[in-house]
Structures are given as structure tokens and as C-alpha cells.
Design a protein around this motif. Structure first.
Motif, mmCIF file in Angstrom:
data_model
loop_
_atom_site.group_PDB
_atom_site.id
_atom_site.type_symbol
_atom_site.label_atom_id
_atom_site.label_comp_id
_atom_site.label_asym_id
_atom_site.label_seq_id
_atom_site.Cartn_x
_atom_site.Cartn_y
_atom_site.Cartn_z
ATOM 1 N N GLN A 130 7.786 31.913 22.553
ATOM 2 C CA GLN A 130 8.622 31.527 23.694
ATOM 3 C C GLN A 130 10.022 31.132 23.238
ATOM 4 O O GLN A 130 11.027 31.506 23.862
ATOM 5 N N ASN B 202 11.950 34.224 22.347
ATOM 6 C CA ASN B 202 12.351 34.934 23.558
ATOM 7 C C ASN B 202 13.599 34.324 24.171
ATOM 8 O O ASN B 202 14.548 35.018 24.536
ATOM 9 N N SER C 112 9.202 32.025 29.861
ATOM 10 C CA SER C 112 9.130 31.250 28.616
ATOM 11 C C SER C 112 9.775 29.882 28.801
ATOM 12 O O SER C 112 9.253 28.866 28.323
ATOM 13 N N ALA D 234 5.277 34.876 29.958
ATOM 14 C CA ALA D 234 5.623 33.926 28.894
ATOM 15 C C ALA D 234 4.989 34.298 27.561
ATOM 16 O O ALA D 234 5.452 33.868 26.507
#
Length: 464
Positions: free
Chosen positions: A436, A439, A305, A272
Motif C-alpha cells: 500500500q 502504491n 490503499s 488496496a
């Protein structure tokens, strides 16, 4: 941008203060300020602080100079940045005088501060670490005020031609330096270093020591028509044959004294907290197996994430909340620092007032006041300066309570530490949530679509 340098004042504090406070250089002394000392009596304030510390040595004060590029700042902005630098660096502990000189085409600040602080009576540690702190604080303030920042390199300067060759990857001097560094790092002795350089294809000259030996070690790479001297002029500090031998011997001694222990693998970074791999790069497009591996890694990162941070909307909300907490804590720290600066100055003058009050009373009662004044000139001047500053702050002498003021200042210091921890935690959490979110958005194609639309819009603007 702002250049900084600092040096110790060892015997001429009064002259140094007189120089920086020159009315012709400071717009009639308008661009002068001080903290925890009077501009006219700073020398006495410094001597008073120095007398309370043992082992000061010959360094009585430090002279910090901050110079700005011509035309980048006006006088007032330069003075403001200088004051902020002094406050952040000295943390309301050291007495200082700052003067902004405007007699040259570039504005520059002179900051002279006492070598001993007023709180713990400790000596200022002038070293590479504290100079890096000065450099970083100056750059940080330049960014906050929209000024350019110097990018440090730590390398010896290059000619424009050498810079072009190094950028293109065809610089023989840059390659030679890299080969020398690798050989120094791997060699077991100076002779082994020479042998390794010869193995790399270099012709060596002047490698021996002694009265009849050549002064410089020189190398010639394959294809070079002339030898290149290994000197500080060509490669920077640490590049003479004496320095190279010393570097190798120092490394060997350190390895013998502190043997390298078995290395354990670092714990794997949580998925993450990793950044998504950009599979649009050419190396991934040309290698199917590498792209397959990257796709699997990206799936792990995106899944982790999402599992840790939640949905896109939840992450957006978390970023807003943590950013708001960080902003509020940062604002509270700034306000508290202003309050602490005033409190620290009042506390310093209150202590100075109480310590020297007996000399003022003795002077008032003395039969021969001239003789008494000559014997206790410093203490009487310090008392008068402290009394004037306390009156300026509106402090009543009759109700002066130094212990209470110290307790209040200590409480503010503890509060600042708590706010700083809150700010750092919230800032870190906001950054992690933002990573996160990026992502997840990038994996879902949202971030990529956004980049493509921005790129197309820029191309359209160029076409128009």
C-alpha cells in the motif's frame, strides 16, 4: 548451491551407518552428530522404534544426501546446514545420524534417519511432496547462510544452442513441444491429436502402432529438412507416441468421471491489495485508450490503499510495528525449537530407559548373565545408551517422570503453533502495508523520483 537426493535403506542399516561414519571420510569422526540415538548404537535405536509400528514394510530407514558445490562451503558450514536441514525436516521426531564427508572436492552430508518416528510411531511418507519439502528446506537454509540456490525447471535439459534459440524465440523444437502440448490438451483421441498436428502444418511419420510400425513418432515443421523424433531424449518424460496416447485417454476418462462444472467468476481482488500499473511501458505510451484505463485503475488502487492504510507516515509506522512483531515471534520460535530439540531427545531416552529397565535388572540378577545377555542384547544395550545420555543431560534417574515431561513437551508444541500463527499474521500485514505504501508513493511520484535518482547515480558511477 546444494543438491539433494534420498533413497530407502531396506536391509543394510548397519552397513549404511558404518559407511557414513567412516573416520577417513569424516575427519576422524569429528564431523558426525546424532539425534535421539547413539552413534554406535543407532542400529539398535532404529530397530526399537521400528518394532513399535505396524506395517513398516521393507523400508527400515532413509538415506538423505545433501551435496554442495566445490569451494562454496567449508566443512563446518556444510555440517551445520545439514544438521539444520535434518532438524527442520524431521521436527525432533525421528532418530538420525548425520555425517559430513570431506574425502572429495565437494563437501556432502549423509543423513540416515529411522523410517518410524519416536513420538507417534508413524512411518515416514517418502513421496514427491516430501521430496519437494526437502528441496525447499535445503534452498531456504542455503539462502539464510548466503549460499547459491538451484532454480528448479522440471524440463528436459537443452543444449547451449537450443537454449539460445529458445531465448530468442526461434527454437523449432520449443515451438514443436508447445504445439504438441496444445494438441494433447485439446484432442479427443490420439487420431485427433495427429490430425491437429497436421492442421498446424506438420508432416507426420510413424504415427501408427503395431509390429510393422516405426518405433518413433516424428514430425517435420515447415522449413525443416529433417524429421524430429518425438522421444524422451528430445522432449522429456511423457513424449513418446504411447505416452501421448495414454495422456489423452487418461484426460478423457477423467473428464467423463468428473465432468467440468460451470465456472463462476473469482471474486474481484480488493483494490488496496493490487499493485500499481507501470504506465511507462511502451504499450501504454503507444495506446492512449489503454493508458487512460490504466490511469483510472491506478487512481482506484492509490485511493483504496490510502483509505485502508492511512497516510504515508501511518503506513511506515504500521510496517515498523508489524515487522518488529514478526521478528520477535520468529526469534522466539527459533529459541523454542532449540529447547524442544533437547526436550524431545531427553523424552525419547527417558521412555527408552523406563521400557528397558526391567531387562537391566533381570541381567543383574541372572545366574547366567552371558545367556541372559544373549537373549536380551538389544534391550540391555538400549538401556545403557539411554542411561548414559540422561546422565549427560543431568537428569536424575530417581526423579524421572515421563508423563510430566510429555505434558511439558506438548505445551511447548502448542506454544510454537501459536507463535507461528502470530509470525505469519504479522508478516502478512507488514507485506500488505508495504504494498500500500509503495502504491501511494508511486502514484504521488515519490517512488518514481527515487528510482530516477538511483538510475542517474548508477549512470554517473559508470561514467566515472
Amino acid at each position: 548451491m546444494a543438491y539433494t537426493r534420498i533413497h530407502a535403506v531396506k536391509a543394510t542399516v548397519q552397513k549404511a551407518l558404518k559407511y557414513i561414519c567412516n573416520p577417513e571420510k569424516t575427519d576422524g569422526q569429528i564431523l558426525i552428530d546424532s539425534f535421539a540415538c547413539g552413534i554406535e548404537t543407532a542400529h539398535y535405536d532404529f530397530m526399537d522404534a521400528l518394532s513399535k509400528s505396524s506395517g513398516v514394510g521393507n523400508k527400515l530407514a532413509f538415506h538423505l544426501i545433501q551435496s554442495f558445490a566445490p569451494g562454496e562451503v567449508d566443512f563446518d558450514m556444510a555440517h551445520q546446514v545439514g544438521r539444520e536441514l535434518a532438524d527442520k525436516l524431521l521436527e525432533n521426531k525421528y532418530s538420525y545420524v548425520i555425517a559430513t564427508h570431506i574425502d572429495k572436492e565437494h563437501c556432502h552430508n549423509h543423513i540416515i534417519f529411522c523410517a518410524v518416528d519416536n513420538v507417534e510411531h508413524k512411518k515416514y511418507n517418502d513421496c514427491k511432496r516430501t521430496y519437494r519439502q526437502i528441496r525447499n528446506l535445503s534452498d531456504e537454509l542455503c539462502r539464510e547462510h548466503g549460499l547459491s540456490v538451484i532454480i528448479p525447471s522440471g524440463q528436459k535439459g537443452k543444449t547451449h544452442y537450443e537454449w539460445q534459440m529458445a531465448k530468442a524465440g526461434t527454437s523449432w523444437k520449443a515451438q514443436m513441444k508447445s504445439d504438441m502440448d496444445n494438441a494433447i490438451r485439446e484432442a479427443h483421441s490420439y487420431e485427433d491429436f495427429i490430425s491437429r498436428m497436421q492442421t498446424k502444418g506438420y508432416v507426420v511419420k510413424g504415427e501408427t502402432f503395431g509390429d510393422n510400425a516405426l518405433k518413433y513418432l516424428s514430425f517435420s515443421a515447415s522449413g525443416q529438412t529433417r524429421f524430429t523424433r518425438v522421444s524422451e531424449k528430445n522432449f522429456g518424460v511423457g513424449y513418446t507416441k504411447e505416452s501421448i496416447r495414454e495422456r489423452i485417454e487418461k484426460r478423457i476418462r477423467a473428464q467423463e468421471k468428473f465432468p467440468v462444472k460451470k465456472k463462476f467468476p473469482f471474486p474481484k481482488r480488493p483494490d488496496a491489495k493490487r499493485t500499481l500499473i507501470d504506465t511507462d511501458q511502451e504499450k501504454f505510451q503507444e495506446n492512449g485508450a489503454l493508458k487512460h484505463w490504466a490511469d483510472i485503475q491506478n487512481l482506484k488502487i492509490a485511493a483504496a490503499s490510502y483509505a485502508e492504510g492511512g497516510s504515508v507516515e501511518e503506513l511506515k509506522q504500521k510496517i515498523l510495528e508489524r515487522s518488529a512483531v514478526a521478528k520477535e515471534a520468529r526469534s522466539a520460535i527459533v529459541d523454542l525449537e532449540h529447547e524442544m530439540k533437547a526436550k524431545a531427545e531427553i523424552l525419547k531416552y527417558a521412555k527408552q530407559y523406563m521400557e528397558n529397565r526391567k531387562y537391566q535388572r533381570g541381567y543383574e540378577k541372572a545366574k547366567d548373565q552371558d545367556a541372559y545377555f544373549r537373549s536380551h542384547e538389544t534391550q540391555i544395550i538400549l538401556f545403557g545408551g539411554a542411561e548414559n545420555m540422561l546422565k549427560r543431560y543431568g537428569v536424575k534417574m530417581a526423579s524421572l517422570d515421563v508423563e510430566k515431561m510429555q505434558v511439558e513437551y506438548d505445551a511447548m508444541t502448542a506454544q510454537k503453533a501459536k507463535l507461528k500463527k502470530t509470525y505469519q499474521t504479522a508478516e502478512k500485514e507488514a507485506m500488505e502495508a508495504d504494498k500500500q505504501l509503495k502504491n501511494i508513493r508511486q502514484y504521488l511520484g515519490i517512488e518514481r523520483d527515487k528510482k530516477e535518482s538511483t538510475k542517474q547515480r548508477k549512470q554517473q558511477d559508470v561514467t566515472l
